[in-house]
Enzyme design. Structure first.
Site, short mmCIF file in Angstrom:
data_model
loop_
_atom_site.label_atom_id
_atom_site.label_comp_id
_atom_site.label_asym_id
_atom_site.label_seq_id
_atom_site.Cartn_x
_atom_site.Cartn_y
_atom_site.Cartn_z
N GLU A 178 0.82 -1.21 0.00
CA GLU A 178 0.00 0.00 0.00
C GLU A 178 0.86 1.26 0.00
OE1 GLU A 178 -3.08 -0.01 -0.55
OE2 GLU A 178 -3.81 -1.99 0.02
N ARG A 182 0.42 3.64 -3.30
CA ARG A 182 -0.26 4.93 -3.06
C ARG A 182 0.74 6.06 -2.88
NH1 ARG A 182 -5.99 3.60 -0.15
NH2 ARG A 182 -5.88 1.36 -0.33
N ASP A 322 -4.19 -10.26 -8.50
CA ASP A 322 -4.45 -9.24 -9.53
C ASP A 322 -3.27 -8.44 -10.10
OD1 ASP A 322 -4.28 -7.90 -7.06
OD2 ASP A 322 -6.29 -7.07 -7.11
N GLU A 456 -12.12 -0.63 -10.48
CA GLU A 456 -11.70 -1.59 -11.52
C GLU A 456 -12.61 -1.64 -12.75
OE1 GLU A 456 -11.85 -2.31 -8.25
OE2 GLU A 456 -9.70 -2.32 -7.80
C1 DMJ Z 1 -6.47 0.03 -5.10
O1 DMJ Z 1 -5.74 0.35 -3.97
C2 DMJ Z 1 -5.60 -0.58 -6.16
O2 DMJ Z 1 -6.28 -0.55 -7.37
C3 DMJ Z 1 -5.22 -1.99 -5.85
O3 DMJ Z 1 -4.47 -2.58 -6.88
C4 DMJ Z 1 -6.46 -2.80 -5.68
N1 DMJ Z 1 -7.39 -2.22 -4.76
C5 DMJ Z 1 -7.62 -0.83 -4.69
C6 DMJ Z 1 -8.89 -0.39 -5.35
O4 DMJ Z 1 -9.92 -1.27 -5.38
#
Ligand code: DMJ
Length: 561
Positions: A178, A182, A322, A456
């Site tokens: 994270e 971010r 993912d 998404e």
């Molecule tokens: C975000 O922090 C990013 O897209 C991450 O890869 C997946 N989850 C959240 C949003 O849903």
């Protein structure tokens, strides 16, 4: 997220030649919430505090040789586009999204500036436990969106907060993933878009704090890192620089979508600092995953950072897996198509996914199931809906005979994700939807009915629009805008909802930072011309922060070897 076989521990200056060669040639410069369990505490203790970090810190303090002007000249389009004439409806829709961003920002600023997220119902701030004492997640996540939308005053407010109040001298347990996607992603993007040194220096300083997480026997990082200043002489600071695995992750394992989602940002940290340590650390994971034996060619979600072996054979293109897949194709694109190993890994992974996980429902909807040791779970998470966009992005670079096939697959998956929205009462999609017990593209469990402002689905609309110009994607995006306005907008910001199948949903009182970083940015770009953050200049990290494609070797152009 998955595992691998042991290999080099980590590659610093003693990196294997093979790796260093590869970094030179190919990888030049160039997250539940998603899948971490909120509130869970890390429990599995990891490596000792690093003794290499201070050296790394010294290295990255060397004067940067990155030439910003030359970088700017290498762009094929101005980041905010050339603003050609356009139809009034598209312009009005774009302005509506801009107004939503201003509303989200203004309320965050008024009630929660300096906290990580806004609680829009109670009109206060939320700190959470993912960022290890860091604050201002929404500020850093919002910077590039504010800039791209030409919200100049608001961008200046955010920049001022970073300059004056963003404190990196914190001591707490943070999610490596994270913080990377971010904060580091947000700061890097803000630097590349504006050239403001403060964003670069904060990104580098924070990057150094993450390095101890890689001190494991395999070089695969653990998921949780203590961000405190390292002081190995002090018995009062035993935790700083240490890393842990998430307590809920299988047997002290690291998560595929976490350790596999560092490459884009870490290559840029090396590019900007002139210090290869970041790129080497991130590339170690890729090398290791490339070598390890994969069940049916699939990558499981959990890997031991000690042995390099897979811990469980659970495979998902949604949460836990993912963005690992996303970063393979984007690493190749960001390397200006030189990182052929990443491309081959992506191609092989997609082939295995299609062979084993892609299914069609009785009603004709294509979906990507999850795999539990060979047994299929006919469920797709909202998180997995990014894959329509990813597959479309990769399709134009697939072998000639597969291009159309992958474009069709991307369109089908995006259509299924749109159906998950269209079949709800709010026209927003649930956290997970299923294709069993007679249901199609709908949540069947109460616990999966919520929507937390995730991006998404609109992310895939944006890629599908850019790559096909089929007007239905703009139409679908506009449906999402209207639904957000109707069900998520409250007096003081935007909030997630607890049940997408209720016309009077209750709110979760949280304006996620990724709503400003991703959801609103992708919606805005959907109603922009293609030259705004053009796909031939930028790749978006998994938090939608744009990082430049390495069209040229900026260092070489600047006359540095
Ligand atoms: C975000 O922090 C990013 O897209 C991450 O890869 C997946 N989850 C959240 C949003 O849903």
């Amino acid at each position: 997220s998955p595992p691998a076989a042991a290999e080099p521990r980590h590659a610093s200056s003693a990196a294997p030649r093979r790796l260093r060669d590869r970094l030179r040639g190919a990888a030049r410069p160039a997250a539940p919430p998603a899948h971490t369990a909120p509130g869970s505490r890390p429990q599995v203790r990891g490596a000792e505090p690093s003794s290499t970090a201070p050296a790394a810190a010294r290295d990255t303090q060397a004067p940067s040789r990155f030439d910003y002007e030359r970088f700017q000249q290498s762009l094929r389009h101005p980041p905010r586009g050339r603003r050609p004439p356009e139809d009034p409806e598209t312009q009005a829709r774009r302005m509506k999204v801009k107004e939503m961003m201003k509303f989200a920002w203004d309320n965050y600023k008024q009630y929660a500036l300096g906290k990580n997220e806004l609680r829009p119902l109670t009109k206060n701030g939320h700190i959470g436990n993912m960022f290890g004492g860091l604050r201002g997640a929404t500020v850093v996540d919002a910077l590039d969106t504010l800039y791209i939308m030409e919200l100049e005053e608001e961008f200046q407010e955010a920049k001022k907060w970073v300059e004056k109040s963003f404190d990196l001298n914190v001591n707490g347990e943070a999610s490596l993933f994270e913080v990377n996607i971010r904060y580091i992603g947000g700061l890097l993007a803000a630097y590349y878009l504006t050239g403001e040194e403060v964003f670069k220096s904060k990104a580098l300083e924070l990057g150094e704090k993450l390095l101890p997480a890689f001190n494991t026997p395999t070089g695969i990082p653990r998921g949780v890192i203590n961000l405190g200043r390292q002081d190995t002489r002090s018995p009062f600071c035993p935790c700083s620089g240490m890393s842990w695995s998430w307590g809920w992750a299988s047997a002290g394992s690291s998560i595929l979508a976490e350790f596999g989602t560092l490459h884009l940002e870490f290559l840029h940290l090396s590019e900007l600092s002139g210090n290869p340590v970041f790129a080497e650390k991130a590339s170690t994971s890729q090398l290791l995953l490339n070598k390890v034996e994969k069940p049916q060619g699939l990558y499981p979600n959990f890997l031991s950072p000690v042995t390099g072996n897979w811990v469980q054979h659970h495979v998902s293109i949604g949460g836990l897996g993912d963005s690992f897949y996303e970063y393979l194709i984007k690493s190749w694109l960001m390397s200006d198509k030189k990182d052929s190993e990443a491309k081959r890994m992506y191609d092989d992974a997609l082939e295995a996914i299609e062979k084993h996980l892609v299914k069609k429902s009785a009603g004709g909807l294509t979906y990507i199931a999850e795999w539990r040791g060979g047994i299929l779970d006919h469920k797709m998470g909202h998180l997995a809906c990014f894959s329509g966009g990813m597959i479309a992005l990769g399709a134009e670079h697939a072998a000639e005979e597969k291009k159309q096939h992958y474009m069709d697959l991307a369109a089908e998956i995006t259509n299924t994700c749109h159906e998950s929205y269209a079949r709800s009462d709010t026209k927003l999609g649930p956290e997970a939807f299923r294709f069993d017990t007679g249901s199609e593209a709908m949540a069947t469990r109460l616990s999966e009915r919520y929507y937390i402002l995730r991006p998404e689905v609109v992310e895939s609309y944006m890629y599908m629009w850019r790559l096909t110009h089929d007007p239905k994607y703009r139409q679908w995006g506009w449906e999402a805008v209207k639904a957000l306005e109707e069900h998520c907008r409250v007096e003081a910001g935007f909030s997630g909802i607890r049940d997408v199948y209720s016309t009077t949903p209750t709110h979760d009182n949280m304006q996620q930072s990724f709503f400003l970083a991703e959801t609103l940015k992708y919606l805005y770009l959907l109603f922009c011309e293609d030259d705004v953050l053009a796909l031939d200049d930028w790749v978006f990290n998994t938090e939608a922060h744009p990082l430049p494609i390495n069209h040229t070797n900026f260092k070489a152009k600047a006359g540095v070897q």
